[in-house]
Design a protein around this motif. Structure first.
Motif, PDB file in Angstrom:
ATOM      1  N   ASN A 681       0.816  -1.218   0.000  1.00  0.00           N
ATOM      2  CA  ASN A 681       0.000   0.000   0.000  1.00  0.00           C
ATOM      3  C   ASN A 681       0.851   1.271   0.000  1.00  0.00           C
ATOM      4  O   ASN A 681       0.334   2.358   0.207  1.00  0.00           O
ATOM      5  CB  ASN A 681      -0.964   0.001   1.180  1.00  0.00           C
ATOM      6  N   TRP A 682       2.205   1.122  -0.204  1.00  0.00           N
ATOM      7  CA  TRP A 682       3.046   2.328  -0.346  1.00  0.00           C
ATOM      8  C   TRP A 682       3.824   2.217  -1.648  1.00  0.00           C
ATOM      9  O   TRP A 682       3.949   1.140  -2.231  1.00  0.00           O
ATOM     10  CB  TRP A 682       3.956   2.493   0.871  1.00  0.00           C
ATOM     11  N   LEU A 683       4.314   3.353  -2.136  1.00  0.00           N
ATOM     12  CA  LEU A 683       5.009   3.385  -3.413  1.00  0.00           C
ATOM     13  C   LEU A 683       6.374   2.737  -3.281  1.00  0.00           C
ATOM     14  O   LEU A 683       7.229   3.189  -2.517  1.00  0.00           O
ATOM     15  CB  LEU A 683       5.162   4.828  -3.898  1.00  0.00           C
ATOM     16  N   CYS A 684       6.539   1.626  -4.015  1.00  0.00           N
ATOM     17  CA  CYS A 684       7.812   0.920  -3.986  1.00  0.00           C
ATOM     18  C   CYS A 684       7.812  -0.135  -5.074  1.00  0.00           C
ATOM     19  O   CYS A 684       6.794  -0.383  -5.732  1.00  0.00           O
ATOM     20  CB  CYS A 684       8.054   0.263  -2.618  1.00  0.00           C
ATOM     21  N   ARG A 685       8.977  -0.733  -5.288  1.00  0.00           N
ATOM     22  CA  ARG A 685       9.053  -1.939  -6.100  1.00  0.00           C
ATOM     23  C   ARG A 685       9.270  -3.109  -5.153  1.00  0.00           C
ATOM     24  O   ARG A 685       9.871  -2.961  -4.105  1.00  0.00           O
ATOM     25  CB  ARG A 685      10.206  -1.833  -7.102  1.00  0.00           C
ATOM     26  N   TRP A 686       8.740  -4.284  -5.545  1.00  0.00           N
ATOM     27  CA  TRP A 686       8.817  -5.440  -4.653  1.00  0.00           C
ATOM     28  C   TRP A 686       9.009  -6.707  -5.458  1.00  0.00           C
ATOM     29  O   TRP A 686       8.767  -6.751  -6.658  1.00  0.00           O
ATOM     30  CB  TRP A 686       7.571  -5.542  -3.785  1.00  0.00           C
ATOM     31  N   ALA A 687       9.390  -7.751  -4.759  1.00  0.00           N
ATOM     32  CA  ALA A 687       9.590  -9.057  -5.401  1.00  0.00           C
ATOM     33  C   ALA A 687       9.431 -10.145  -4.354  1.00  0.00           C
ATOM     34  O   ALA A 687       9.784  -9.957  -3.178  1.00  0.00           O
ATOM     35  CB  ALA A 687      10.966  -9.141  -6.039  1.00  0.00           C
ATOM     36  N   VAL A 688       8.903 -11.295  -4.794  1.00  0.00           N
ATOM     37  CA  VAL A 688       8.839 -12.476  -3.942  1.00  0.00           C
ATOM     38  C   VAL A 688      10.166 -13.205  -4.093  1.00  0.00           C
ATOM     39  O   VAL A 688      10.507 -13.671  -5.181  1.00  0.00           O
ATOM     40  CB  VAL A 688       7.662 -13.387  -4.329  1.00  0.00           C
ATOM     41  N   THR A 689      10.894 -13.313  -3.009  1.00  0.00           N
ATOM     42  CA  THR A 689      12.254 -13.865  -3.074  1.00  0.00           C
ATOM     43  C   THR A 689      12.333 -15.312  -2.617  1.00  0.00           C
ATOM     44  O   THR A 689      13.345 -15.978  -2.883  1.00  0.00           O
ATOM     45  CB  THR A 689      13.202 -13.009  -2.224  1.00  0.00           C
ATOM     46  N   ALA A 690      11.303 -15.823  -1.962  1.00  0.00           N
ATOM     47  CA  ALA A 690      11.333 -17.222  -1.505  1.00  0.00           C
ATOM     48  C   ALA A 690       9.901 -17.711  -1.315  1.00  0.00           C
ATOM     49  O   ALA A 690       9.017 -16.952  -0.906  1.00  0.00           O
ATOM     50  CB  ALA A 690      12.113 -17.343  -0.202  1.00  0.00           C
TER      51      ALA A 690
END
Length: 716
Positions: A681-690
């Motif tokens: 819900n905040w401005l960012c980039r993300w990734a599922v790492t595991a």
């Protein structure tokens, strides 16, 4: 007489004895009282030790009822009693009977044997060893109605009773007049008093107020206010009454008044159907049926012309060229088909709600459109004159050959008329358990309700006696009009609203078919169980395949022949209609190899009725379509056969300042083969790492703040 009795003896007795005697009961002593006759019967039984026939004639007391003479054991000589008193024939066979030659394990007290062994026999159809014919033309009744007011007549033996309908009434009919206060005891209605009375006269006040004069049959009875009139008579062709007070194993009772008070396996109707041929013969299509019911709604009713009509006596004579006189029956109206006596101006609209079960709409009425009616229409008969509303699916129906282009209209008796705000309205009579004079016609095409339709209002009268109008040759065919009337050709009619003007010489007439038939049930079972079954058996229908090859289906439903008269109708409203509470609608308790529910067309839907509209699940090529609703309470979504344990997480709290977070599943997954969608819900980039079976780890390029959360969804 003795010659006839000797022939009976040869047929009925299964063994031949050295001395077979034919005696009258009076030969063994006085028979003037029941006690004397019983003593004489005991002497006769002792005297006829080698077998014989005992005749009971009118010299024997009427109160004496002979019973089967006991045999010491099966096959011993017996006494066969023939009771001829009062012109009746009652046969009382020996108690046990004699060995059946064709069945070494079977015994019978009464045998009819026939052998067909000849060069040729060209008989197609019924060729019975025994025929029982029972035709009822007059004397019985079916009437059970609450009635209107009771009036005195000046004769203390009679009263005048206003009745809701004359269907089922005729002069000479005996009725039970139930009077006084009504109560209910043991689910049965009771009245303060009742007496038996005979209908002397049927009359009419005004247009529809029918009345009858009742004369009591018991001078000691006292008249009161009549509440209800009742006569339900029945005359059937054969009744087998079997009462079991002792334990036995009974193979089968064929109809059908059976009382089982002891224990033992008992079959109501037993049939053993053994076959070795191919069953289907040349050009036959019925195959073999262990049980079959053919239900025909017959439409080719009586049609003819009036020769003379006497309104005072109600007697009408029809012409010798009339057709289908063999279908005449009481409680159906005779309709005048002379168009000059019809009312057809304008249109009608049946302003009522459609009911699949035929229920009467209490707010319904028939609206006249530019009709110009008045109260004079009350007491006449109404038909909807639209081809779509003719019975029999014209012109392609199953009955088209027999009808020969005839229009089969449905006629209703008009009971009420009102003018409401300048609009003509009428109501008709319908019988739905009791008589309603506030009803509307039932339409064949339910889309015709509230539409403007052509109509006919015609004169007519209810038929009360057909006994002198039936053909001399009692022949009944489903098709054709080869049955011609007899010499009398007389019908008795109830008084009609139009009196002597109802019918005139030369008027064409028909007896209408029933406008509101209650379709017969092909098979019905009523259970009245009061405790659990000790064997687990309590099935209304039970199919067992003990063979070595599959049966096509335990239940098959077909519909052929006629096309549907209304194009949007199917052959059945429902294949299975469950109208009661149950624990399981359909229960599968063993292996179902291919599909518990198999639908062969994509258009087959599963639909639910909800307060906000129907929700349906249907198949489209390669997918399911959910129409009218959304999925709720879904545990998981998977593209394979391995189901998941989780579907989503909402507002999962992320601690402030962290850039990596491990999400734990509420329930562990079978493995880590799944797809995830994550939404911070905040401005960012993300990734599922595991990914593991217990959860997953997600990393962010911007650290979480104090209000940070994520949502996630999973598909396996």
């Amino acid at each position: 007489m003795k010659l006839w009795l000797t022939v009976c003896c040869c047929v009925l007795m299964a063994a031949v004895y050295a001395e077979t005697r034919i005696c009258r009961l009076s030969e063994f002593g006085p028979v003037g009282t029941a006690g004397e006759a019983k003593a004489a019967a005991e002497k006769a039984a002792a005297a006829l030790k080698t077998g014989g026939i005992l005749v009971v004639d009118d010299a024997v007391a009427a109160a004496f009822m002979p019973e089967s003479v006991p045999q010491g054991r099966l096959g011993e000589p017996g006494v066969f009693i023939i009771d001829l008193r009062q012109g009746k024939l009652r046969m009382v066979p020996p108690s046990l009977g004699f060995r059946i030659p064709q069945n070494p394990n079977g015994y019978s007290a009464f045998m009819l044997d026939r052998t067909i062994d000849q060069g040729a026999m060209n008989v197609h159809g019924l060729n019975s060893i025994l025929r029982i014919s029972d035709q009822v033309v007059k004397g019985t009744a079916s009437y059970f109605q609450y009635v209107g007011r009771t009036e005195k007549t000046g004769d203390p033996e009679t009263v005048k009773v206003h009745v809701p309908t004359v269907k089922g009434l005729y002069a000479g009919l005996e009725l039970i007049a139930q009077m006084g206060k009504e109560s209910v005891a043991y689910s049965e209605k009771r009245f303060s008093s009742q007496l038996t009375a005979r209908v002397e006269e049927i009359g009419l006040d005004g247009a529809t107020d029918h009345w009858i004069i009742l004369r009591k049959t018991d001078p000691a009875g006292t008249w009161g206010e009549v509440v209800s009139l009742f006569n339900k008579s029945s005359a059937n062709s054969i009744l087998i009454s079997e009462v079991n007070h002792a334990d036995q194993e009974n193979f089968g009772t064929v109809a059908i008044d059976k009382h089982a008070y002891g224990q033992g396996d008992n079959f109501g109707v037993g049939i053993t159907y053994m076959y070795m041929g191919n069953v289907m013969s040349t050009r036959a299509d019925e195959c073999g049926n262990a049980y079959t019911a053919n239900i025909w709604h017959r439409l080719n009713s009586f049609i003819g012309k009036v020769e003379q009509y006497d309104a005072k006596t109600g007697i009408l004579q029809y012409d010798a060229a009339a057709s289908n006189a063999n279908t005449l029956g009481t409680s159906r109206p005779l309709i005048n088909l002379n168009p000059k006596k019809w009312i057809t101006s304008g249109k009608i609209a049946v302003e009522a709600s459609y009911s699949e079960g035929g229920a009467i709409d209490p707010k319904g009425y028939v609206r006249g459109v530019n009709t110009g009616w008045g109260p004079e229409i009350v007491g006449r008969f109404l038909a909807v004159d639209e081809p779509e509303e003719y019975a029999g699916n014209p012109p392609k129906g199953f009955w088209k050959g027999a009808l020969k282009g005839r229009k089969v209209r449905r006629w209703w008796y008009i009971r009420r008329y009102e003018k409401v705000n300048g609009e003509d309205r009428l109501w008709v009579e319908r019988v739905c358990y009791t008589v309603s004079d506030n009803a509307t016609p039932t339409l064949i095409n339910e889309r015709n309700y509230r539409r403007e339709l052509a109509y006919i209002i015609a004169p007519g009268a209810m038929v009360t006696d057909v006994s002198r109008g039936l053909p001399d040759v009692r022949k009944h065919e489903f098709k054709g009009d080869s049955v011609k009337p007899g010499a009398s050709r007389l019908l008795v009619l109830a008084p009609g609203k139009d009196g002597a003007a109802t019918f005139a010489p030369g008027d064409p007439v028909e007896q209408a078919v029933g406008a509101d038939p209650s379709h017969p049930n092909g098979y019905r079972v009523r259970h009245r169980e009061a405790m659990p079954s000790g064997s687990g058996n309590s099935y209304s229908f039970y199919s067992v395949n003990n063979g070595a090859y599959p049966v096509r289906a335990a239940l098959r439903v077909d519909g052929w022949h006629d096309r549907m008269q209304v194009a949007h109708h199917s052959k059945y409203f429902h294949i299975i209609d469950v109208g009661t509470s149950c624990d399981y609608g359909i229960r599968f308790r063993d292996a179902v190899k291919k599909a518990a529910l198999y639908m062969e067309k994509p258009g087959h839907r599963i639909a639910w009725k909800t307060s906000s509209g129907n929700v349906a699940l249907s198949a489209v090529p390669g997918a399911l379509s959910l129409n009218g609703g959304g999925l709720a309470k879904v545990k998981s979504i998977a593209a394979t056969e391995k189901a998941g344990a989780n579907l989503r997480g909402i507002d999962v709290k992320i601690p402030a300042g962290v850039k990596s977070f491990e999400v734990k599943f509420p329930q562990a997954e079978p493995d880590n083969v799944y797809s995830l969608t994550v939404q911070p819900n905040w401005l960012c980039r993300w990734a599922v790492t595991a990914k593991t079976a217990q959860g997953f780890t997600v990393a962010f390029d911007e650290a979480a703040n104090s209000d940070s959360t994520i949502d996630w969804q999973m598909i396996r």
